[in-house]
Write an enzyme that holds these catalytic residues in place. Structure first.
Site, PDB file in Angstrom:
ATOM      1  N   ILE A  44      -8.774 100.589  54.704  1.00  0.00           N
ATOM      2  CA  ILE A  44      -9.794 100.578  53.815  1.00  0.00           C
ATOM      3  C   ILE A  44      -9.104 100.313  52.314  1.00  0.00           C
ATOM      4  CG2 ILE A  44     -11.639 101.743  55.024  1.00  0.00           C
ATOM      5  CD1 ILE A  44     -11.414 104.386  53.362  1.00  0.00           C
ATOM      6  N   GLY A  65      -9.190  98.036  36.975  1.00  0.00           N
ATOM      7  CA  GLY A  65      -9.830  96.802  36.738  1.00  0.00           C
ATOM      8  C   GLY A  65      -8.955  95.653  36.774  1.00  0.00           C
ATOM      9  N   CYS A  67     -12.762  95.475  45.640  1.00  0.00           N
ATOM     10  CA  CYS A  67     -12.368  96.113  44.444  1.00  0.00           C
ATOM     11  C   CYS A  67     -13.704  96.732  43.529  1.00  0.00           C
ATOM     12  CB  CYS A  67     -11.379  95.568  43.204  1.00  0.00           C
ATOM     13  SG  CYS A  67     -11.012  96.288  41.681  1.00  0.00           S
ATOM     14  N   GLY A 124      -5.422 104.096  53.871  1.00  0.00           N
ATOM     15  CA  GLY A 124      -6.224 105.312  53.394  1.00  0.00           C
ATOM     16  C   GLY A 124      -5.559 106.630  53.387  1.00  0.00           C
ATOM     17  N   THR A 172      -1.456 105.543  47.453  1.00  0.00           N
ATOM     18  CA  THR A 172      -1.221 106.512  46.527  1.00  0.00           C
ATOM     19  C   THR A 172       0.038 107.616  46.798  1.00  0.00           C
ATOM     20  OG1 THR A 172      -3.418 106.372  46.297  1.00  0.00           O
ATOM     21  CG2 THR A 172      -2.415 108.598  45.370  1.00  0.00           C
ATOM     22  N   ASN A 206      -8.972  90.532  48.363  1.00  0.00           N
ATOM     23  CA  ASN A 206      -9.331  91.652  47.904  1.00  0.00           C
ATOM     24  C   ASN A 206     -10.777  91.407  47.595  1.00  0.00           C
ATOM     25  OD1 ASN A 206     -10.012  93.968  46.763  1.00  0.00           O
ATOM     26  ND2 ASN A 206      -8.871  93.520  45.014  1.00  0.00           N
ATOM     27  N   LYS A 228       0.347  93.413  43.454  1.00  0.00           N
ATOM     28  CA  LYS A 228      -0.705  93.667  42.426  1.00  0.00           C
ATOM     29  C   LYS A 228      -1.712  92.402  42.719  1.00  0.00           C
ATOM     30  CE  LYS A 228       1.690  95.467  38.791  1.00  0.00           C
ATOM     31  NZ  LYS A 228       1.901  95.713  37.649  1.00  0.00           N
TER      32      LYS A 228
HETATM   33  C1  LIG Z   1      -4.040 102.739  41.003  1.00  0.00           C
HETATM   34  C2  LIG Z   1      -4.578 101.777  42.226  1.00  0.00           C
HETATM   35  C3  LIG Z   1      -4.622 100.534  42.044  1.00  0.00           C
HETATM   36  C4  LIG Z   1      -5.179  99.773  43.170  1.00  0.00           C
HETATM   37  N1  LIG Z   1      -5.170  98.254  42.994  1.00  0.00           N
HETATM   38  C5  LIG Z   1      -5.600  97.500  43.933  1.00  0.00           C
HETATM   39  C6  LIG Z   1      -5.745  96.261  43.910  1.00  0.00           C
HETATM   40  O1  LIG Z   1      -5.353  95.595  42.834  1.00  0.00           O
HETATM   41  N2  LIG Z   1      -6.071  95.535  44.904  1.00  0.00           N
HETATM   42  C7  LIG Z   1      -6.481  95.757  46.204  1.00  0.00           C
HETATM   43  O2  LIG Z   1      -6.773  95.302  47.149  1.00  0.00           O
HETATM   44  N3  LIG Z   1      -6.572  97.385  46.164  1.00  0.00           N
HETATM   45  C8  LIG Z   1      -6.184  98.288  45.115  1.00  0.00           C
HETATM   46  N4  LIG Z   1      -5.967  99.498  45.362  1.00  0.00           N
HETATM   47  C9  LIG Z   1      -6.344  99.900  46.614  1.00  0.00           C
HETATM   48  C10 LIG Z   1      -5.046 100.356  47.590  1.00  0.00           C
HETATM   49  O3  LIG Z   1      -4.449  99.249  47.809  1.00  0.00           O
HETATM   50  C11 LIG Z   1      -5.502 101.100  48.986  1.00  0.00           C
HETATM   51  O4  LIG Z   1      -6.524 100.313  49.394  1.00  0.00           O
HETATM   52  C12 LIG Z   1      -6.281 102.317  48.446  1.00  0.00           C
HETATM   53  O5  LIG Z   1      -5.610 103.242  47.561  1.00  0.00           O
HETATM   54  C13 LIG Z   1      -6.409 103.371  49.932  1.00  0.00           C
HETATM   55  O6  LIG Z   1      -5.085 103.671  50.001  1.00  0.00           O
HETATM   56  P1  LIG Z   1      -4.347 104.990  49.716  1.00  0.00           P
HETATM   57  O7  LIG Z   1      -5.226 106.348  50.069  1.00  0.00           O
HETATM   58  O8  LIG Z   1      -3.154 105.220  50.472  1.00  0.00           O
HETATM   59  O9  LIG Z   1      -3.893 104.949  48.455  1.00  0.00           O
HETATM   60  C14 LIG Z   1      -5.477 100.232  44.430  1.00  0.00           C
HETATM   61  C15 LIG Z   1      -5.377 101.920  44.663  1.00  0.00           C
HETATM   62  C16 LIG Z   1      -4.895 102.549  43.470  1.00  0.00           C
HETATM   63  C17 LIG Z   1      -4.719 103.972  43.569  1.00  0.00           C
END
Ligand SMILES: Cc1cc2nc3c(=O)[nH]c(=O)nc-3n(C[C@H](O)[C@H](O)[C@H](O)COP(=O)(O)O)c2cc1C
Ligand SMILES: Cc1cc2nc3c(=O)[nH]c(=O)nc-3n(C[C@H](O)[C@H](O)[C@H](O)COP(=O)(O)OP(=O)(O)OC[C@H]3O[C@@H](n4cnc5c(N)ncnc54)[C@H](O)[C@@H]3O)c2cc1C
Ligand code: FES
Lengths: 257, 304
Positions: B191, B72, B130, B243, B266, B127, B45
């Protein structure tokens, strides 16, 4: 508690009334220990419109037959799909999730359920009675058509009913029931499930009584296992996950209740 | 046995499959479903300079083939991380990478400096993308000058593998990728989520408390793939593709587009054991295509 992903087979489906479905599911593996108040994240099969799993409480457990049941109110795409399942269909569950209810020291226990929120109460009543507690159970609903399985609850405790139109039991909202009216409200512990408005009303009603109120929350969830932080509720100690630290909370801990 | 190992600058991964920050907690949430020793790495996280409560509920909305989140950056801050979380995760049998976030260049710098001291953390992921915090976060990732400024400041204090995670919410992702490469980033991950929104028409209200949020899941995969392709054509440092990756075939498509490794986000929510299936699926693909090393897939897209 260890979590599992298991396939279950639908062995019985029952549609009581127009907007509820009760499913009895046989597990493909031996059922792990499950506590009342815990829930499952259900993969909705063959429904491209539904992306995430859906959190549904464990309605009851039958360890002898290796089955569980679910009580679902049809509110949208995913729950509708559950109502369309047929006997022998397969359902994938991630479970058992959350903390469930703790057994109390006292035996002056009242269970309160409103609408579809009754789902976890049957298993709670069942477990309490297995541990020699004698809970009283109050179920409220809009009308008689939405109250089901009364015979099941009666196995485990005294059942009281109230409906908004008076078609079954007393007439009014849950908090209008005469149980709450007595000058000497006798329950030390109240476990309540249902819509948040009802839970807040019950809690409000019991402020000033020497009663602890535990409620089961239904925040929307993504992962169900504490990884995404989607499901948080504001507590006196900051945001906490409903999926791992709840779904059952003592209302004393909930900020703004 | 096929060779699944890949290298991101000096960081060695036993296979190209990692988990994406914010979707895998600190790893222990998945212990019943994932054998961490079979993962290339986990990105934990977001960690910020001090405690953050995150945004109010509701923070999540389901969308077609994806979801919006507005968490957030809820976390207890870097000092708590070092004291209470690091000891519990430092012996995980995989690379544990910390996702570093902040609102000011100084905050990024100070978190990175503290994480630099942690022996068992071989890399950080900056990061700068965000979308869910008012100040900082994505603001750094959407202008080349500020992305470079953060990278430059952190590079000075952070000695190990520095991954910079890019935002897709920009006009030219290539320009920003080259910009952070110039400032000394060792690798680029992309991304992060795409800025989006959902409305509850019955209530005539936004679903998320923050009105807008970050879109993730299979819905964003084509956009992510295109960006990974474009960026990997233009930079020399290794790229990590993220992604919508939900199965081995998705993962392989990112490798073919030029990613040296991938992160699964996800998809973990739908199947907590999905990463294990992806690793097995990549191995199976190498077998079927008689390819000895996964490195041979990287950028192997045939565009003729
Ligand atoms: C619930 C949630 C929390 C996330 N928190 C962070 C985060 O704290 N830092 C970050 O760099 N990306 C965060 N992301 C982005 C993911 O790491 C990832 O880049 C993004 O979801 C795209 O990948 P996916 O489609 O496989 O989920 C978060 C995504 C989700 C869904
Ligand atoms: C721990 C937990 C236990 C639950 N147990 C049960 C149970 O035993 N039986 C049962 O019927 N339901 C239960 N729920 C609620 C159930 O998860 C939702 O009703 C379900 O996810 C809706 O899915 P859907 O696809 O049918 O609705 P969607 O098509 O996703 O949405 C339809 C409508 O319902 C609303 N909605 C969706 N999810 C929720 C929610 N969690 N809270 C309030 N409104 C929502 C949406 O805003 C929308 O207006 C539980 C929820 C939680 C978190
Ligand atoms: S639903 Fe993901 S943390 Fe609770």
């Amino acid at each position: 508690m260890k979590k599992f992903i298991h396939d279950f087979k639908v062995i019985k489906k029952w549609l009581p009334g127009s907007n509820h479905v009760i499913l009895h599911l046989l597990c493909s593996e031996p059922l792990p220990p499950i506590k009342a108040g815990q829930f499952a994240e259900i993969l909705i099969p063959d429904e491209p419109e539904v992306f995430l799993r859906r959190p549904i409480s464990i309605h009851d457990v039958d360890t002898k037959n290796n089955t569980i049941s679910l009580f679902v109110k049809i509110v949208g795409k995913g729950t509708y799909k559950l109502s369309e399942l047929r006997v022998d269909d397969t359902l994938n569950l991630l479970y058992p999730l959350g903390q469930g209810f703790e057994f109390p020291e006292h035996d002056k226990i009242l269970l309160v359920g409103g609408g579809c929120g009754v789902a976890p109460l049957l298993f709670l009543a069942h477990s309490l009675s297995q541990h020699n507690y004698h809970p009283d159970i109050l179920i409220g609903s809009r009308n008689a058509d939405e109250i089901h399985e009364t015979g099941e609850y009666e196995k485990y405790g005294n059942l009281y009913l109230i409906t908004e139109d008076g078609s079954l039991g007393e007439k009014g909202l849950v908090t209008h029931h005469s149980i709450f009216k007595t000058d000497e409200f006798k329950y030390k512990i109240v476990y309540a499930c249902g819509p948040e408005g009802m839970l807040k009303a019950v809690n409000q009603k019991l402020k000033g009584f020497d009663t602890e109120v535990f409620v089961s929350l239904e925040n929307t969830m993504a992962c169900g296992i504490g990884a995404c932080l989607s499901c948080v509720v504001k507590t006196t100690t900051g945001n906490r996950c409903v999926c791992t630290e709840g779904p059952v909370f003592n209302t004393k801990e909930l900020a703004g209740w | 046995m096929k060779d699944l190992s890949v290298k991101l600058h000096s960081l060695e991964l036993r296979n190209p499959v990692m988990t994406a920050s914010g979707t895998f907690g600190y790893g222990w949430e998945y212990e019943d479903f994932v054998d961490l020793s079979k993962l290339g790495g986990i990105v934990v996280k977001a960690t910020t300079g001090s405690h953050r409560e995150g945004n109010p509920y509701p923070r999540m909305a389901e969308t077609p083939h994806g979801m919006l989140n507005a968490i957030g950056l809820q976390n207890k801050g870097v000092d708590y991380f070092i004291k209470a979380i690091y000891p519990a995760i430092s012996d995980f049998p995989t690379n544990v990478i910390v996702n570093v976030s902040g609102s000011t260049v100084e905050e990024y710098e100070s978190v990175a400096e503290k994480i630099n001291e942690l022996e068992k953390i071989p890399a950080i992921e900056l990061n700068i993308s965000c979308p869910n915090v008012k100040e900082g976060g994505m603001a750094f990732g959407t202008s080349c000058a500020s992305a470079q400024a953060v990278t430059r400041a952190v590079r000075k204090v952070y000695k190990k593998t520095l991954i910079v995670k890019l935002s897709p919410n920009v006009t030219s992702i290539v320009e920003i990728a080259k910009g952070v490469e110039d400032e000394g980033a060792d690798s680029i991950s992309l991304i992060n989520t795409l800025l989006g929104m959902a409305i509850d028409v019955e209530k005539r209200k936004p679903v998320l408390s923050t009105i807008t949020g970050g879109l993730s899941g299979p819905a964003i995969k084509p956009v992510a793939l295109r960006m990974v392709w474009q960026v990997s054509q233009e930079v020399k440092i290794p790229v990590i593709g993220i992604g919508g990756i939900s199965n081995a075939s998705d993962a392989i498509s990112f490798l073919l587009a030029g990613a040296s490794a991938i992160q699964v986000g996800t998809a973990n929510f739908i199947d907590p054991s999905v990463t294990m299936k992806i690793v097995a699926g990549i191995e199976d693909y190498l077998e079927r295509h008689r390819i000895d090393s996964v490195k041979d897939l990287v950028g192997a897209l045939d565009v003729s």
